[in-house]
Write an enzyme that holds these catalytic residues in place. Structure first.
Site, PDB file in Angstrom:
ATOM      1  N   HIS A  37       0.949  -1.192   0.006  1.00 18.69           N
ATOM      2  CA  HIS A  37      -0.063   0.028  -0.236  1.00 18.69           C
ATOM      3  C   HIS A  37       0.709   1.187  -0.095  1.00 18.69           C
ATOM      4  O   HIS A  37       0.731   2.141  -0.477  1.00 18.69           O
ATOM      5  CB  HIS A  37      -0.970   0.064   1.511  1.00 18.69           C
ATOM      6  CG  HIS A  37      -1.722  -0.951   1.100  1.00 18.69           C
ATOM      7  ND1 HIS A  37      -1.796  -2.143   2.117  1.00 18.69           N
ATOM      8  CD2 HIS A  37      -3.152  -1.136   0.596  1.00 18.69           C
ATOM      9  CE1 HIS A  37      -2.743  -3.100   2.138  1.00 18.69           C
ATOM     10  NE2 HIS A  37      -3.628  -2.425   1.283  1.00 18.69           N
ATOM     11  N   GLN A 148      -0.970  -4.274  -9.039  1.00 19.51           N
ATOM     12  CA  GLN A 148      -1.227  -5.197  -9.734  1.00 19.51           C
ATOM     13  C   GLN A 148      -1.405  -6.673  -9.154  1.00 19.51           C
ATOM     14  O   GLN A 148      -2.065  -7.483  -9.820  1.00 19.51           O
ATOM     15  CB  GLN A 148       0.281  -5.618 -10.794  1.00 19.51           C
ATOM     16  CG  GLN A 148       0.209  -6.546 -11.687  1.00 19.51           C
ATOM     17  CD  GLN A 148       1.443  -6.955 -12.266  1.00 19.51           C
ATOM     18  OE1 GLN A 148       2.513  -6.221 -12.487  1.00 19.51           O
ATOM     19  NE2 GLN A 148       1.522  -8.194 -12.252  1.00 19.51           N
TER      20      GLN A 148
END
Length: 291
Positions: A37, A148
């Protein structure tokens, strides 16, 4: 760093920033932040002048037997991490703030949501696209960064943005892994020590797929078979799917011509984990990012 749980505050703050000419970057999260994150926040800082992060465990993307109630949460810890990264604004709303009345309007992307994870989690992506559409309307960002690791989510959001003309650029960021190869995930906290060791089979199987590709193998079924073999060699691993698809359309491939997404989902014990690699023929290599 400004922290608020009110939509009205966000609108006012973003309006002020835009009036001063700032480019707005948004990183939507469900909190319990890890290095993956935080890498999105850093990428957002490179591409925008004002970085906002949302922290919201979205109930409408969880199925009835999924882990909404036990999904890890630690807002105080998350805020410390974000302040250290130089985040400008954090939105941490309640469920009531995001869904103040019965939700009668949703956003649904057809076809590409029926594959991969969508085939096993009915309604999940409708919950994702609905909350992301709400966040885009609340923040009106210029860019938004997604990882991704959730490759299908990226494809679905890109299609939603294209179809509904959202004026936001979607940036896809590379998977961030632990030193031993395990893709970082908030759900890794569910794993006990034995399961944590067993979970390495996911990245190991994708390494075998990469070896085949580097050696010139382009038959998708051959690659899928090898990945399944590796995954099934781990007794604690229960394979949900192994797929080789086009990363944009998510259509199954029989032969890899230009690019491919090799995606897997497995249960390690009771914990569902996903991982993938993105392959591009022109580089004859994995693609780590699109930045």
């Amino acid at each position: 760093m400004i922290v608020t749980d009110k939509i009205s505050d966000i609108r006012n703050i973003i309006k002020e920033q835009k009036l001063s000419g700032k480019k707005i970057g948004l990183v939507p999260t469900m909190g319990y932040l890890h290095e993956g994150h935080l890498s999105l926040v850093r990428i957002s800082k490179k591409h925008s002048d004002f970085v906002a992060v949302s922290i919201f465990v979205n109930p409408i993307q969880f199925g009835p037997n999924e882990d909404f109630d036990r999904y890890p949460r630690d807002l105080e810890r998350d805020l410390k991490l974000l302040e250290k990264e130089g985040c400008d604004l954090v939105f941490a709303p309640s469920v009531e703030e995001m869904y103040p009345s019965e939700l009668l309007t949703t956003v649904n992307v057809d076809k590409i949501t029926d594959k991969l994870c969508g085939a096993f989690r009915p309604g999940h992506f409708k919950g994702v696209t609905t909350v992301v559409a709400k966040l885009f309307n609340i923040f009106t960002p210029d860019i938004a960064v997604f990882g991704q690791k959730d490759a299908q989510q990226v494809a679905v959001i890109k299609k939603m943005v294209e179809d509904l003309n959202f004026p936001v650029e979607i940036i896809k960021a590379p998977i961030v892994r632990e030193v031993d190869g395990l893709a970082m995930s908030s759900r890794n906290v569910y794993l006990n020590s034995e399961e944590r060791k067993a979970a390495l089979i996911l990245s190991k199987s994708l390494k075998e797929a990469e070896k085949l590709l580097l050696n010139g193998e382009r038959n998708a079924n051959t690659i899928i078979k090898k990945v399944n073999e590796v995954l099934n060699s781990e007794p604690l691993c229960k394979v949900q799917y192994v797929s080789c698809v086009h990363p944009d359309t998510l259509e199954d491939l029989t032969y890899i011509k230009d690019k491919a997404l090799i995606a897997i989902a497995c249960f390690i014990g009771t914990t569902r984990l996903i991982d993938n690699i993105l392959w591009e023929e022109k580089y004859n290599a994995k693609v780590y990012d699109e930045i």
